[in-house]
Design a protein around this motif. Sequence first.
Motif: not given
Length: 541
Positions: A275-281, A306-312, A433-435, A454-459
Amino acid sequence: LVDLASARQIASNLGGVAWMNKVHPAVPIDLLMEQTLSPDNEASSPSNEEEFLRCRERFMFLKWVSTTFLNVRVVPPSSNVVHQTSLESLSSLTCCKPDSSIVPDIVVGIDSHIAMHNGFGTLAWSVSGIEAECVMLNLPIQFKLPDVIGCRLFGDPLLLATPTDLVLIVTKYLRSQVNLAGCVVEFYGPSVKYLSMADRMSIANMADEYMAVASFFPMDEQTLAHFGECSNKGSSFHDSEDVLHKYLLISDNTAPDEMYFSDRLELDLGSINVTVSGPHPSCTRTPLSNFPTDFKECLTSAEGDRAFKVDAAEKTFTTTYKGAPCTLKHGSLLVASVTNCTNGSHPSTMLTAGLLARNAVNVGLQVPAHLHACVNVGNGLTYTYLKEAGVLECLSLAGFWCKDLSSNRSKEELPEEWTALAQEASEHVVTGSMLSNSRGNDCCLQAAAKTTARYIASPPLVIAYALAGRADIDFETEPLGTGTHGRPVFLRNIWPRNAESREVQRSTVHPAIVRTVHQRIQSGSTRWFSLPVIVEPLFRW
């Protein structure tokens, strides 16, 4: 300790030598130092002479403390990260009381990672500095007796799931069940045997995330085997082992119905997936296979955290970075960071990440120039086994800045050109960012704050995403890049095989290396020994 030194001065003034000699900590104290390092740039060595001179007065005081007070053990600066040293070098399963009786150890500390001790059956939790000083003076800590929640683990974990996935799903599950604030969670069940000591310590470290006092794994035969191999305590360890067996404190990881818990929970380890976690929360987990679709949905979504609310959904931004054209789009990564918190103590994930970087270098892949990529190997043991496995240099060749010392890098400055790029790009596209971790004060965490997603994943996954340079890649159908032979390179082509990872771990993380690193920790650096030893009963302020 400054308070204790001051008390020694006052006792001397009031009652002379007799009173002064009674001022010592009432219980054993381990003092683990980390220099407050602030390198001027990435090229400078954070352990240089100038940095040591900045802290000279503080170090001289602490060296005096180590030679004057009883019950105080000082680990020299730049030896290790706090939780690594305490786990690998200083920990005890039991302690000896003044009447020579041996009892199970209990630990309190002012570092949040002290909770990792619960992974091997030593009850531990973090406290404030005032509470720690109370303990040092033999005063009790008062708190409400916590409820104990039993969590039964069952099922076989999937082969592709990393320890990071295990930690994240356990954390999310416990967050979703009941209010665990102020509770102790005790793990048991048939699947505990599948968890390595590093797995248990990583899970125990997350207790703070669901407000539990501790996430506790009782001692079992695996605990004893681990300490038997890595401990420097010799006969004292065997004495502890005998006492623990005598008083039936070695668990077989079953909990009969008559065993009392305030509540019981169950978790199937077979449900754990990559899995990947994020971005919010950050506790929001998305299966890796669904992640590209999820990212695109978040882009145009108008509601929710988790919405970035971009137009395109498709948009690009072109600029110049380090004299070369740089084109970014929604999902382009600006930061990739493997930090030393928790993951730095897990050989499996760190070695897999290093092997992935090695395989990438072998086929000609590197991270993009605009991506601020770093791997903080964090402590002596991690640095040693990565170097012995031959992957430390490969991480550098792949484009990662490898930090080989643990430190507080809160004052470390990001390159001005990169900061300007991140700020300008955020006005046009959703950068990411991937942390591997969301805690700490690391420079890369500061950099991540300048990105939108901003996301969290394994190394290992952080390494993979860094090589791709974007968060919205579908690893199954899209290549990471083009190799030296002009052919596309997919993640499956360079991902280390489980058998290879296990063999490398077996050959590099062996007890002899652990003990050698611990001896180096205890001996300290040349600069530490160059400090004069003040053999006086009172400190000269």
